[in-house]
Design an enzyme around this catalytic site. Sequence first.
Site, short mmCIF file in Angstrom:
data_model
loop_
_atom_site.label_atom_id
_atom_site.label_comp_id
_atom_site.label_asym_id
_atom_site.label_seq_id
_atom_site.Cartn_x
_atom_site.Cartn_y
_atom_site.Cartn_z
N LYS A 86 0.96 -1.14 0.10
CA LYS A 86 -0.01 0.23 -0.17
C LYS A 86 0.86 1.09 -0.04
O LYS A 86 2.07 1.19 0.55
CB LYS A 86 -0.86 0.03 1.11
CG LYS A 86 -1.79 1.17 1.44
CD LYS A 86 -2.82 1.04 2.47
CE LYS A 86 -2.54 0.61 3.78
NZ LYS A 86 -3.58 0.86 4.89
N LYS B 127 -7.12 -6.07 -1.85
CA LYS B 127 -8.46 -5.29 -1.06
C LYS B 127 -8.85 -4.21 -1.93
O LYS B 127 -7.84 -3.59 -2.77
CB LYS B 127 -7.43 -4.87 0.17
CG LYS B 127 -7.03 -6.07 0.99
CD LYS B 127 -5.73 -5.49 2.12
CE LYS B 127 -6.48 -4.20 2.63
NZ LYS B 127 -5.27 -3.65 3.49
#
Length: 247
Positions: A48, A104
Site C-alpha cells: 500500500k 483489497k
Amino acid sequence: MSLPRVSPPVDLRSFAVDSTVPRLLVSVRDADEAALAARAGADLVDAKDPDRGALGALPAGTVRAIVALVDARTLTSAVAGEPDRAALVPAITAMAATGVDLVKVAVRGDWSEDDLARAAAAASGRLIAVLFAEDGAAAGHVPRLRRAGFLGAMIDTAGKDGRRLGDHLSRPVLAAFTRACRDHGLVSGLAGSLALADIAELAPLGPHFLGFRGGLCAAGDRRQGLDSARVAEAVRLIRASARRDAA
C-alpha cells in the site's frame, strides 16, 4: 521473461486453527519494508502507498517486487485503491495479476449486487472488501459480500487524522462485524490507525487480522519507515493475547 505467480484461492481452512487469535497484517510501501516486516514476524505483508491516502495503490511493478521477495514465505496482499464503477474491474484485475495472495478494494455502500459480483470475479476467491469506519456499522454489508463471492471484509478508517478505529466505532459494533463475518464464512480484519495498545482491546473480538501501518512506523507517522522493533512488539503482543485466550 517469466510470468508473474498467480495465486490460487486462499483456503479458509487455514484460518480455522486458533480461530479466535488474530494474525498481524503490516502495510508496506516497497520490497525493503516487506523484508523487514516478514523478518519481524508479520503474518501478512500488505502492499500500500501511505502517501496516497487510506487505500493508495502501489505501481504493479512494486507489488511484483514485493511478491518476489517474500517468495510465498508469508501471505501477501495489495490494495487496488478506491476505484469508481468504470475502473473497478481493471483496478482489481491489475493487482490480481501481480501474484499477491489477496487483493483489497474499497467497497461503496451504493454498489449494486452486480457491481459486487463483478469485483469478486476479477480476483476470484481472493478479494477482500474494505469498509470505512466513518460510514458507520459494517455488519449489514457482510451477507451481500458473501453472496457476491468475496473472501473477506475489513474495516479501516478513511481519514488519517490521528483518530483511531475505536474513535469511530464502539467495541460492540466491531464485535458484531467480526461475528457476522465468521457466521457467513468470511475472513475478517480490523484496521485504522491502530496503536500497539489497541491489540489487547481488539484481539478478544476475534478478527482474523489486525492491520497496522502508522502504529509500527518511526514516531508513529505512517509516512515514515517501518520500525522493526515495533513490528516485533506487535507480534509479541498478539501472541500474548493468544496465550491469554488459551488459559
